[in-house]
Design a protein around this motif. Sequence first.
Motif, PDB file in Angstrom:
ATOM      1  N   LYS A   1      -6.839  -2.908  -5.372  1.00 15.87           N
ATOM      2  CA  LYS A   1      -7.011  -1.621  -5.090  1.00 15.87           C
ATOM      3  C   LYS A   1      -5.710  -0.702  -5.144  1.00 15.87           C
ATOM      4  CE  LYS A   1      -8.442  -2.261  -0.806  1.00 15.87           C
ATOM      5  NZ  LYS A   1      -8.658  -3.611  -0.534  1.00 15.87           N
ATOM      6  N   SER A   2      -4.991  -1.049  -6.203  1.00 19.03           N
ATOM      7  CA  SER A   2      -3.552  -0.527  -6.741  1.00 19.03           C
ATOM      8  C   SER A   2      -3.587  -0.106  -7.984  1.00 19.03           C
ATOM      9  CB  SER A   2      -2.546  -1.398  -6.379  1.00 19.03           C
ATOM     10  OG  SER A   2      -1.275  -0.998  -6.791  1.00 19.03           O
ATOM     11  N   ALA A   3      -3.140   1.088  -8.079  1.00 17.73           N
ATOM     12  CA  ALA A   3      -2.789   1.897  -9.555  1.00 17.73           C
ATOM     13  C   ALA A   3      -1.543   0.892 -10.260  1.00 17.73           C
ATOM     14  CB  ALA A   3      -2.607   3.196  -9.320  1.00 17.73           C
ATOM     15  N   LEU A   4      -0.930   0.336  -9.580  1.00 15.39           N
ATOM     16  CA  LEU A   4       0.184  -0.246 -10.188  1.00 15.39           C
ATOM     17  C   LEU A   4      -0.370  -1.390 -11.279  1.00 15.39           C
ATOM     18  CD1 LEU A   4       3.186  -1.192 -10.259  1.00 15.39           C
ATOM     19  CD2 LEU A   4       2.844  -2.858  -8.463  1.00 15.39           C
TER      20      LEU A   4
ATOM     21  N   GLU B   1      -6.851   2.130   4.973  1.00 16.51           N
ATOM     22  CA  GLU B   1      -6.118   1.165   3.859  1.00 16.51           C
ATOM     23  C   GLU B   1      -4.714   2.010   3.696  1.00 16.51           C
ATOM     24  OE1 GLU B   1     -10.233   0.488   1.321  1.00 16.51           O
ATOM     25  OE2 GLU B   1      -8.942   2.227   0.938  1.00 16.51           O
ATOM     26  N   PRO B   2      -3.654   2.054   4.768  1.00 16.94           N
ATOM     27  CA  PRO B   2      -2.702   2.917   4.638  1.00 16.94           C
ATOM     28  C   PRO B   2      -1.709   2.804   3.646  1.00 16.94           C
ATOM     29  CG  PRO B   2      -2.342   1.321   6.459  1.00 16.94           C
ATOM     30  CD  PRO B   2      -4.125   1.147   5.960  1.00 16.94           C
ATOM     31  N   ARG B   3      -1.519   1.796   2.993  1.00 19.29           N
ATOM     32  CA  ARG B   3      -0.493   1.420   2.063  1.00 19.29           C
ATOM     33  C   ARG B   3      -1.160   1.126   0.578  1.00 19.29           C
ATOM     34  NH1 ARG B   3       5.285  -0.310   4.639  1.00 19.29           N
ATOM     35  NH2 ARG B   3       5.195   0.731   6.234  1.00 19.29           N
ATOM     36  N   ALA B   4      -2.551   1.455   0.530  1.00 16.44           N
ATOM     37  CA  ALA B   4      -3.077   1.235  -0.646  1.00 16.44           C
ATOM     38  C   ALA B   4      -2.941   2.579  -1.397  1.00 16.44           C
ATOM     39  CB  ALA B   4      -4.418   0.711  -0.549  1.00 16.44           C
TER      40      ALA B   4
ATOM     41  N   ALA C   1      -6.107   8.064  -7.647  1.00 18.87           N
ATOM     42  CA  ALA C   1      -5.192   7.071  -8.180  1.00 18.87           C
ATOM     43  C   ALA C   1      -6.011   5.981  -8.865  1.00 18.87           C
ATOM     44  CB  ALA C   1      -3.896   6.339  -7.495  1.00 18.87           C
ATOM     45  N   ARG C   2      -6.858   5.286  -7.840  1.00 20.47           N
ATOM     46  CA  ARG C   2      -7.524   4.180  -8.377  1.00 20.47           C
ATOM     47  C   ARG C   2      -8.460   4.545  -9.537  1.00 20.47           C
ATOM     48  NH1 ARG C   2      -9.140   1.329  -2.427  1.00 20.47           N
ATOM     49  NH2 ARG C   2      -7.606   2.687  -1.247  1.00 20.47           N
TER      50      ARG C   2
END
Length: 350
Positions: A162-165, A200-203, A208-209
């Motif tokens: 669930k990260s754009a990274l 999902e506080p730090r996702a 962005a996803r």
Amino acid sequence: MSTNPPIRGRGAAENPPNRFTPIARVPLPDYDPSEDPAPQTQFFRDATRDVLATNTSPDIPFTYSLNPYRGCEHGCTYCYARPTHEYLGFSAGLDFETKIVVKEDAPELLRKLFRSPKWQPQSVGIGSATDPYQPVERRLRLTRRCLEVFAEFRNPVGVVTKSALVTRDADLLGELARHRAAAVFLSVTTLDPDLARRMEPRAATPTARLRAVEELRKAGVPVGVMVAPVVPGLTDHEAPGILRAAADAGATTACYVVLRLPLGVKDLFAAWLERHYPGRGDKVLGRIRDTRGGKLNDSRFGVRMRGEGEWAETFNQLFKVARRKVGLDRPLPEVSAAAFRRPGQQLTLF
């Protein structure tokens, strides 16, 4: 479990007792958790020599999985992997998102495994338990180094995040995809940025996803979207909108998973509901019980992902119709191990 005030940037606000440890910290009657300093993330080295976990679940489409990190700083309140932290002597609460165990040797162990003639080339899932692109990955680049090994051997891989990274590694994923050896699923739980920030506080943000879906598609990587987890009474109404947004971003397919709350996760999620959405807990938890035979979790294979009962059947039909309308009812191309190679290995004529 008492309900503590929210902690900025964290999903949980408490550390419930470890079910394997008979000793637990019990606060004094006048204890005020709001006076505690904000918990800082700590990182621990995992010295395990087994890089892949074996899966025998019939409702999961791969035998082996790789999780470079144990624990997850994204802090998703609903995460079914939280109880696994108790095996390490930690809590499923704040510890899960602030005490991250790092498998530093994963790339080297993976390369050694792929070089072995005992390895039968097949797809490996990355991110089946904790997210491989959580914040520390920007610095450690552990997932990227593992993907470099996958690309070196052309061993097929499926990534869930669930990260754009993940777009940082579009070059490696694109190279694998050219050999039909890569696929990615982005998890999109909600399009509401405020709800996402709380749950999902730090996702990555929902926007962005979806942007990551678009960028991966441009790189030639097959991408699907997982509407997961669907929270009955809180996010289920968003499914058609998420599917439309996913199709517009270029996703090929979509699937969903209904929320389940194993072990201590049920108390953590109930406390989160009381903190952020007071008065809605009975409705949400009641609907979850309706899908789980009166319980908050049902671990039976074939049922745990979808639930059962009237709500589950109605949502399943709604999802199928909405998915078909936007053209996401096609499966991703199946990954293949046909291009697998062992670099440096001499070929023989016989």
